[in-house]
Design an enzyme around this catalytic site. Sequence first.
Site, short mmCIF file in Angstrom:
data_model
loop_
_atom_site.label_atom_id
_atom_site.label_comp_id
_atom_site.label_asym_id
_atom_site.label_seq_id
_atom_site.Cartn_x
_atom_site.Cartn_y
_atom_site.Cartn_z
N GLU A 1 0.55 -1.30 0.21
CA GLU A 1 -0.07 -0.21 0.16
C GLU A 1 0.70 1.46 0.19
O GLU A 1 0.93 2.22 0.97
CB GLU A 1 -0.96 -0.11 1.02
CG GLU A 1 -2.08 -1.20 1.13
CD GLU A 1 -3.25 -0.77 1.97
OE1 GLU A 1 -3.12 0.13 2.79
OE2 GLU A 1 -4.03 -1.39 2.01
N GLU B 1 -5.76 -8.27 0.20
CA GLU B 1 -6.22 -7.81 1.31
C GLU B 1 -7.79 -7.60 1.19
O GLU B 1 -8.06 -6.87 0.09
CB GLU B 1 -5.69 -6.76 2.19
CG GLU B 1 -4.49 -6.88 2.99
CD GLU B 1 -4.14 -5.60 3.78
OE1 GLU B 1 -5.07 -4.80 4.07
OE2 GLU B 1 -2.83 -5.38 3.87
#
Length: 495
Positions: free
Chosen positions: A213, A401
């Site tokens: 991320e 995720e």
Amino acid sequence: MSSKISRRTFAKVASTAAFASTATTALSAVASQPGGASGASGTSAQSTGREFPKGFLWGSATASYQVEGAVNEDGRGPTIWDTFSHTPGNVVNNATGDVADDHYHRYKEDVQLMKALGVKSYRFSIAWSRVFPQGAGTPNPKGLDFYNLLVDELLANDIQPFATLYHWDLPQTLQDSGGGWESRDTSKAFGDYAGYVAEHLSDRVKHFFTINEFGAFVELGYRIGIHAPGLKLPAGRFNQTRHHAVLGHGLAVQAIRAKAKAGTKVGLAENMTICVPIIETPQHIEAATRAARELNAPYMTVIQEGKYTDAYLTATGPNAPKFTPEDLKIISSPLDFAGINIYTPTYVRANSSPLGFIVVPHPKSYPHMASSWLSIGPEALYWGPRHVAKIWNVKEIYITENGCSSSDIPAPDGTVYDTDRVMYLRNYLTQLQRATADGVPVRGYFLWSLMDNFEWADGYTNRFGLHYVDYASQKRTPKLSAAFYREVISRNAVV
Ligand code: GBH
């Protein structure tokens, strides 16, 4: 309906209410045991056509600082998250990851939780400062030992290890010496560290994610200041920091290729902005596709295309990142797969602006999960991978995720009946199944998270786990959602 079925149905209903005496009996009553009669039973409410492709890789995920604890053990060096969380006012209730889930000492027990769920794979992250306490220089063999043990334990239980090299716990020394990701030295140190880890683990770890991320740790840590290192850099320095993060990714890809055993695969785990067409008409789909490139320009797009979009360079103007053509080549080093973390949708519609799209903000009444940012939009799990496959012709995609927070209060029988999380997962997985049915090459799914853990600036207040963690005793208890996920895995279908 025979009396046999109605008795069984009654038993199921009864045991989900307050009649059940223990959590275990309640949960085994609401879902079949692994290897049980799942799917085959004529009483199953499962509709047809909700299966995932054969061999679909079901998994779950965690990250080092969020679960490990043991921050002063076996030579681990301090990180920016130790510093940030120990500075009062940064984290809710001034919580820290000093102990977290004590996973460093309980990893064997945690692997058994995975085994009971039936997951085939586990995504964890490696703490850079365990391996290189100073970020660079002399490695600490004891630091790597922990991951050697974890990997062996996973493999002994038939669970494939997927390792993330950077999930935000930057060695503090690198922040102190050059401003962390503000400096190219950090990109370079990251590449060296990645190569070292790949060299030592790739005999057993076949999949590596470089960075988790960009779109979160760079923005929140260096621009908005609500994550470590807590900076609010001016635009020019900030955009340069973004550039060094993707450069670090590229250097890591090259180092892994150079040092890993043949057959090792490498990718990333990015929380792209997921552009969902407000209505599925050709014009809005086209607009959402354009938006997917532009709204991810500083990270995913430059990684996939090897250039910053004109719109990004124009918008940043004098504050645009400084880079060389060589940088762009490194950043766009070919990947074996793409990992995408997907939680929320960004709705997009077509309009007559130069870029041809506009983002539609969520109305105030838009529903969200326990975390206020976590707007519910199951179709994000369809459009995310579809865009990646279509725009960049990516042939192997993992959802690295997906999951949600829930208030998660144990019922008197000890079980957390997180029906809202089950609702969330069922709807998102339905859209993921739709993607696979449409031929989008999604190969696996990692549910965030295996267990409740340190949720960054939210401390321990927002729980994302399939297992409830009582932090005082460190006891893990499967929630209703764990029973649900186990059923999904065993049937390889949405249930
Ligand atoms: C992921 O981030 C992380 O990879 C993982 O570590 C984390 O535990 C998990 O999701 C759940 O959050 O405070 O309103 O400004 C997801 C992206 C970035 C979303 C930070 C929430 C903070 C919003 N997250 N963001 S806010």
